[in-house]
Motif scaffolding. Structure first.
Motif, mmCIF file in Angstrom:
data_model
loop_
_atom_site.group_PDB
_atom_site.id
_atom_site.type_symbol
_atom_site.label_atom_id
_atom_site.label_comp_id
_atom_site.label_asym_id
_atom_site.label_seq_id
_atom_site.Cartn_x
_atom_site.Cartn_y
_atom_site.Cartn_z
ATOM 1 N N THR A 13 5.048 38.154 20.759
ATOM 2 C CA THR A 13 4.044 39.215 20.884
ATOM 3 C C THR A 13 4.500 40.469 20.141
ATOM 4 O OG1 THR A 13 3.532 38.341 23.066
ATOM 5 C CG2 THR A 13 2.720 40.550 22.578
ATOM 6 N N ALA A 43 14.423 35.374 12.726
ATOM 7 C CA ALA A 43 14.865 34.228 13.543
ATOM 8 C C ALA A 43 13.828 33.921 14.622
ATOM 9 C CB ALA A 43 16.206 34.538 14.209
ATOM 10 N N ASP A 46 11.366 28.101 17.058
ATOM 11 C CA ASP A 46 10.663 27.009 16.396
ATOM 12 C C ASP A 46 10.318 27.426 14.958
ATOM 13 O OD1 ASP A 46 8.989 25.059 15.535
ATOM 14 O OD2 ASP A 46 7.563 25.188 17.196
ATOM 15 N N PRO A 85 20.708 35.486 24.702
ATOM 16 C CA PRO A 85 21.830 35.999 23.902
ATOM 17 C C PRO A 85 21.602 37.398 23.315
ATOM 18 C CG PRO A 85 20.484 34.599 22.515
ATOM 19 C CD PRO A 85 19.796 34.647 23.856
ATOM 20 N N ALA A 103 13.415 46.475 21.688
ATOM 21 C CA ALA A 103 12.382 46.763 22.688
ATOM 22 C C ALA A 103 12.859 46.290 24.059
ATOM 23 C CB ALA A 103 11.098 46.021 22.311
ATOM 24 N N ASN A 104 14.154 45.956 24.158
ATOM 25 C CA ASN A 104 14.652 45.191 25.300
ATOM 26 C C ASN A 104 15.146 46.087 26.441
ATOM 27 O OD1 ASN A 104 16.128 43.456 26.979
ATOM 28 N ND2 ASN A 104 16.425 42.042 25.274
ATOM 29 N N ALA A 302 2.113 48.897 26.797
ATOM 30 C CA ALA A 302 2.523 47.490 26.686
ATOM 31 C C ALA A 302 1.648 46.806 25.648
ATOM 32 C CB ALA A 302 2.398 46.776 28.037
#
Ligand SMILES: NC(=O)c1ccc[n+]([C@@H]2O[C@H](COP(=O)([O-])OP(=O)(O)OC[C@H]3O[C@@H](n4cnc5c(N)ncnc54)[C@H](OP(=O)(O)O)[C@@H]3O)[C@@H](O)[C@H]2O)c1
Length: 422
Positions: A13, A43, A46, A85, A103-104, A302
């Motif tokens: 997203t 990265a 899939d 990770p 954004a973590n 958000a």
């Protein structure tokens, strides 16, 4: 124009919206940054899945370490999520002297000050505007515009999922479970909603804001936290009739010296309060500071576009500040937390009176006797009573409620919440 290589971890997203912006608007972003942020490497888990847009000049890999190690990448954008990770990848990028934009919120709440020190040690930058309120520029305010102020308190609605659920409970008169199901169908709640409904997401964001506002690093599990699972439709409905709206309020305040208090709790918000009308998925942050007074940021908070707004802004800033990245504040790692005897709250309690004569008067007297003022008492049908209790230390409030539970005048305490007024 010179270009600066960007590596992107994740094309979900957030990462997808960031990639599109970097690709579609490279020229405008380059003008603003003084050098073109050029997406070089991405990265994903899939690598075979089409992403719906053109990535033809971008290397797509399955190993996120390959992005961090790519010599063409100077700035790593982390949009994978979770702590593992992601934390190790951010550390590896910083150790290699690469600036990180993330954004973590989970990573920054747990390790923000430590990662900032690591960034400073390696002459790299760490930017995380998107981690709180997505595109609402709250981090920029705390890290820039308000650097001359002493911030006294923050009051926030910073979790859209819970606000959607609580809004639906009120407007449709439904239970928590029913509103959660509706939020899931509309894409506002995950299959496992615990991070949101148990308050952890709001805790992470509040910890980040308190770090920047007060210079303290509170561990997420040190925050006074209550989620919304136990909020009943009956309480939301009864409060609505009195003009109140229930929100998952994230509150941080500075006490004397180094002491602070952080809490995330469902709270009845009174009419006229700035957070009263912040319905549905809207986010809002109220900052109270000594020079500016009270200000509020409000907006979407958000979603892919809003989050990309903050991430791409950080990328542009990082390109502009390359060589001299802004250093985040150091933080006291073990701040003094205010205890329940020092934190003052007002309350709401709904209870079932017994058939005992004078039960109502005895309940109100018991509260006053235990140091809790009665701001209002409202009778509902079926011998239910609502009491709006005045401001008192939380410890005094809790003891008074424990006493009510033992009175023969009370059959049952049906609900209790914090309350804030305009
Ligand atoms: N969504 C929002 O509204 C929002 C708002 C503010 C902040 N954030 C934060 O932004 C971050 C990303 O959230 P999101 O909603 O974009 O998540 P998402 O949609 O689940 O996307 C995650 C992406 O990371 C990739 N990925 C996951 N693990 C990986 C691994 N080990 N190696 C390589 N790639 C990996 C996934 O690859 P595949 O596509 O191949 O599965 C996917 O592209 C989180 O920290 C979140 O808290 C999100």
């Amino acid at each position: 124009m010179e270009s600066v290589g960007i590596g992107l971890l994740g094309l979900g997203t957030v990462g997808g919206a960031v990639a599109r912006r970097l690709i579609d608007e490279w020229e405008l972003l380059g003008e603003r940054a003084g050098a073109t942020p050029a997406l070089r490497c991405v990265a994903v888990r899939d690598t075979s899945r089409s992403r719906g847009f053109d990535l033809k000049n971008v290397r797509v890999v399955g190993d996120p370490q390959a992005v961090v190690a790519d010599p063409a990448v100077a700035i790593v954008v982390e949009a994978i999520g979770g702590t593992d990770p992601a934390t190790a990848l951010i550390e590896a990028a910083l150790r290699a002297g690469k600036t990180v934009v993330t954004a973590n919120k989970a990573v920054i709440a747990a390790s923000g000050p430590r990662l900032s020190a690591l960034a400073a040690e390696h002459d790299a930058g760490l930017y995380f505007e998107a981690s709180v309120g997505a595109g609402l520029p709250i981090i920029g305010l705390l890290r820039g515009s308000l650097l001359g102020d002493r911030i006294a308190a923050l009051d926030c609605v910073i979790n859209g999922t819970t606000n959607v659920i609580l809004t639906q409970m009120r407007s449709a008169g439904v239970s928590y479970e029913s509103a959660l199901g509706d939020a899931r169908r509309r894409g506002f709640a995950e299959a496992d909603p615990s991070l949101d409904v148990d308050g952890w997401d709001a805790v992470h964001k509040l910890v980040i804001l308190a770090w920047l506002a007060f210079g303290v690093h509170v561990a997420p599990d040190g925050v006074d936290r209550r989620g919304i699972r136990d909020v009943t439709g009956a309480d939301v409905g009864a409060l609505a009739q009195l003009g109140y709206r229930v929100r998952l309020l994230a509150h941080a305040e500075r006490g004397s010296g180094d002491s602070v208090h952080l809490r995330v709790r469902p709270t009845a918000v009174g009419p006229g309060h700035l957070l009263h009308d912040v319905d549905d998925a809207d986010n809002a942050v109220i900052i109270s500071s000594d020079l500016e007074g009270t200000m509020m940021l409000r907006g979407l908070g958000a979603g892919g576009s809003s989050t990309a707004s903050a991430v791409v802004s950080d990328v542009v800033t990082a390109v502009r500040e390359r060589g001299t990245p802004v250093v985040n504040p150091a933080a006291l790692t073990v701040p003094t937390m205010l205890g329940d005897a020092d934190v003052e709250v007002a309350g709401y309690v709904r209870l079932q009176l017994s058939a005992e004569p004078e039960a109502r008067a005895l309940v109100l007297q018991a509260l006053e006797d235990r140091g809790v003022a009665v701001d209002a008492a409202v009778d509902l049908t079926g011998s239910e009573l609502i009491v709006l209790t005045g401001v008192a230390p939380r410890a005094v409030h809790d003891r008074a409620l424990e006493t009510l539970d033992t009175l023969t005048s009370v059959d049952q305490i049906l609900g209790a919440l914090d309350r804030v007024e305009a």
